[in-house]
Design a protein around this motif. Sequence first.
Motif, short mmCIF file in Angstrom:
data_model
loop_
_atom_site.label_atom_id
_atom_site.label_comp_id
_atom_site.label_asym_id
_atom_site.label_seq_id
_atom_site.Cartn_x
_atom_site.Cartn_y
_atom_site.Cartn_z
N ALA A 291 0.82 -1.21 0.00
CA ALA A 291 0.00 0.00 0.00
C ALA A 291 0.85 1.26 0.00
CB ALA A 291 -0.92 0.00 1.22
N ARG A 292 0.34 2.28 -0.66
CA ARG A 292 0.93 3.61 -0.60
C ARG A 292 0.18 4.40 0.47
NH1 ARG A 292 4.59 4.35 -4.32
NH2 ARG A 292 4.52 3.27 -6.33
N PRO A 293 0.87 5.04 1.39
CA PRO A 293 0.19 5.77 2.47
C PRO A 293 -0.80 6.79 1.92
CG PRO A 293 2.55 5.60 2.91
CD PRO A 293 2.34 5.10 1.51
N GLY A 294 -2.02 6.75 2.47
CA GLY A 294 -3.03 7.71 2.08
C GLY A 294 -3.62 7.51 0.71
N SER A 295 -3.39 6.36 0.08
CA SER A 295 -3.88 6.12 -1.27
C SER A 295 -4.38 4.68 -1.38
CB SER A 295 -2.76 6.34 -2.29
OG SER A 295 -3.16 5.89 -3.58
N PRO A 296 -5.44 4.46 -2.19
CA PRO A 296 -5.89 3.09 -2.42
C PRO A 296 -5.02 2.34 -3.43
CG PRO A 296 -7.27 4.62 -3.64
CD PRO A 296 -6.32 5.46 -2.82
N ARG A 297 -4.03 3.04 -4.00
CA ARG A 297 -3.17 2.40 -5.00
C ARG A 297 -2.06 1.58 -4.34
NH1 ARG A 297 -2.58 6.70 -10.03
NH2 ARG A 297 -4.81 7.15 -10.23
N LEU A 298 -1.61 0.57 -5.08
CA LEU A 298 -0.56 -0.33 -4.61
C LEU A 298 0.69 -0.17 -5.47
CD1 LEU A 298 -2.76 -3.53 -4.13
CD2 LEU A 298 -2.20 -1.80 -2.42
N GLN A 299 1.82 -0.61 -4.91
CA GLN A 299 3.09 -0.51 -5.62
C GLN A 299 3.28 -1.72 -6.53
OE1 GLN A 299 6.39 0.62 -2.83
NE2 GLN A 299 4.75 0.46 -1.31
N ARG A 300 3.47 -1.47 -7.82
CA ARG A 300 3.62 -2.57 -8.76
C ARG A 300 4.98 -3.23 -8.63
NH1 ARG A 300 5.47 -2.66 -14.22
NH2 ARG A 300 4.80 -4.58 -15.29
N ALA A 301 6.04 -2.46 -8.43
CA ALA A 301 7.37 -3.05 -8.34
C ALA A 301 7.44 -4.08 -7.21
CB ALA A 301 8.42 -1.95 -8.13
N PHE B 171 -0.03 -8.15 -16.56
CA PHE B 171 0.36 -7.29 -15.44
C PHE B 171 1.89 -7.25 -15.31
CE2 PHE B 171 1.50 -6.64 -11.01
CZ PHE B 171 0.69 -5.59 -10.60
N ARG B 172 2.54 -8.39 -15.52
CA ARG B 172 3.99 -8.47 -15.37
C ARG B 172 4.74 -7.99 -16.62
NH1 ARG B 172 5.88 -11.36 -11.00
NH2 ARG B 172 4.37 -12.63 -9.83
N GLY B 173 4.03 -7.75 -17.71
CA GLY B 173 4.69 -7.38 -18.96
C GLY B 173 5.38 -6.02 -18.89
N ASP B 174 6.42 -5.86 -19.70
CA ASP B 174 7.20 -4.62 -19.69
C ASP B 174 6.37 -3.41 -20.12
OD1 ASP B 174 9.40 -6.05 -18.87
OD2 ASP B 174 10.20 -6.32 -20.90
N VAL B 175 5.38 -3.62 -20.98
CA VAL B 175 4.61 -2.48 -21.50
C VAL B 175 3.51 -2.03 -20.53
CG1 VAL B 175 5.05 -3.18 -23.87
CG2 VAL B 175 2.97 -3.98 -22.71
N ALA B 176 3.27 -2.78 -19.46
CA ALA B 176 2.16 -2.45 -18.55
C ALA B 176 2.34 -1.08 -17.93
CB ALA B 176 2.04 -3.52 -17.46
N ALA B 177 3.56 -0.70 -17.63
CA ALA B 177 3.79 0.57 -16.94
C ALA B 177 3.37 1.77 -17.77
CB ALA B 177 5.27 0.70 -16.56
N ALA B 178 3.26 1.61 -19.09
CA ALA B 178 2.83 2.71 -19.94
C ALA B 178 1.34 2.97 -19.83
CB ALA B 178 3.19 2.41 -21.40
N GLY B 179 0.62 2.07 -19.18
CA GLY B 179 -0.82 2.23 -19.00
C GLY B 179 -1.58 1.02 -19.47
N CYS C 265 -6.07 -1.85 -13.01
CA CYS C 265 -5.41 -0.76 -13.72
C CYS C 265 -3.94 -0.68 -13.34
CB CYS C 265 -6.08 0.58 -13.39
SG CYS C 265 -7.84 0.62 -13.78
N VAL C 266 -3.10 -0.43 -14.31
CA VAL C 266 -1.65 -0.30 -14.09
C VAL C 266 -1.19 0.98 -14.77
CG1 VAL C 266 0.62 -1.35 -14.35
CG2 VAL C 266 -1.40 -2.81 -14.13
N TYR C 267 -0.41 1.77 -14.05
CA TYR C 267 0.24 2.93 -14.67
C TYR C 267 1.50 3.25 -13.87
CZ TYR C 267 0.97 7.44 -16.92
OH TYR C 267 1.51 8.47 -17.64
N ARG C 268 2.63 3.22 -14.58
CA ARG C 268 3.92 3.42 -13.95
C ARG C 268 4.10 2.42 -12.82
NH1 ARG C 268 4.30 10.09 -14.26
NH2 ARG C 268 4.26 10.16 -16.54
N ASP C 269 4.36 2.88 -11.60
CA ASP C 269 4.56 1.91 -10.51
C ASP C 269 3.32 1.79 -9.64
OD1 ASP C 269 6.08 0.01 -9.07
OD2 ASP C 269 6.48 1.49 -7.51
N ASP C 270 2.17 2.20 -10.15
CA ASP C 270 0.92 2.08 -9.40
C ASP C 270 0.03 1.03 -10.03
OD1 ASP C 270 1.58 4.04 -7.57
OD2 ASP C 270 0.51 5.63 -8.61
#
Length: 445
Positions: A244-254, A292-300, A311-316
């Motif tokens: 978890a990211r503090p104060g956010s419902p988003r999670l860290q992808r890395a 989800f694990r693919g290299d292109v996922a971070a682009a959106g 949803c995936v974007y960058r490291d979220d």
Amino acid sequence: MRSTELSSRVAASWRQLPAAARRIRVGLSGGLDSTVLLHLLAGLRETSPFELAATHVSHGLVAGSEAWADACQALCGRLAVPLAVCAVRVARDRPGGLEAAARDARRAALLQSADDWLALAHHRDDQAETVLFRALRGAGVRGIGGMRAVLPGSAGRPGLWRPLLDVPRHVLLDYAQAHGLGWIDDPSNADCGFSRNFIRHEILPTVAARFSGAPAALARLGRLGGEASDLLDELAAVDRAALARPGSPRLQRAAALQLSSARLRNLMRHLLAGAGELLPDEDRLRETERQFRGDVAAAGLRLPVGGTAICVYRDDWWLAPLQRAPLPTACAWRGEPALAWAGGRVAFVAATGQGLAAAAIAGLPAELRRRAGGERLRRQPGGPSRSLKNLLQEAGVPPWLRDEVPLLWLGGRLAWLGGVGVAAEFACPPTEPGIVPVWSGWGEA
């Protein structure tokens, strides 16, 4: 099992419910099982401080079923139990079939009418049938966990209580005959064209004839599967907290990519179940993990599962509903504390030395607009104006959400961009009154 022993077992089960279980409503079909449960609980009122009521749901799918409500009313009258009758319409074109549609419609109506706890009359043979049915459909550990004897309520929904879940059906039959109870036989329960009836009348008796302990063993498998499912949920909760990211419902992808495949898919199942989604089959979930694990996922990337997207974007990464609220073209602001926007809202919060200068915007016509293309915003005094695309990219706004970002226009000039900030010419000086627009519209589940 004698009647007194069955009554004692139900009483002991009630005592294990939370102390606030003072209003109990029975789902009364009028069949053997629910008739026995209502009779047991009506007798238990003499020594236990709870209010008892019942609800009969009429789906109108069987000829003559309208009269079942009268039989339920007569039974409740004899037992001095208030009865509510609820008619529902069953969707006949549901992909899961008429059987599942009728069951879901009945359950929804019962949950809406229930008080603190909804008491259901499922017994051990029902549990065995459920476990076998789900196993044949390829359900995972969560699926073969079967029904729970006690499922606490949440968010205004009543808890579910199944005090007969460990009791064989023949014990209920003996109880009904010993107390001279009558009940309704639903002819549709004999139709083996329905999958559950086929299992109940064809498969289970054949298996039990060869393996006499099969129903009890399947019910036990359901209990053990439930325990394993609880452990998987506990593990998922640990992983969710770690990501978890503090104060956010988003999670860290890395950090999620460091989890084993089984552990990552377990977390995905946990999140999807929390969003109210039916769990995808194994192949579908493995394909979701692969992307989800693919290299292109971070682009959106948005990976649909039912009505929800991973949803995936960058490291979220996070969950969001697939269907978004209609996006308005423009919305006038006349000083309200908040305006609805794209399924969320824009709040206007008073502050000092932050946001828009209150003095600079006084009297100016103001409205929220969506992007039209070509807009630019200057963030720093004396700095260059920049395209909204570049500003939104830097702010980490996913590509599929950029058209939903609200723009606040004041006197015909762009003053604020959601997710980015205010234009330099409208910025509030230190110590002066200001107004901070706050957009809560990202749609995370």
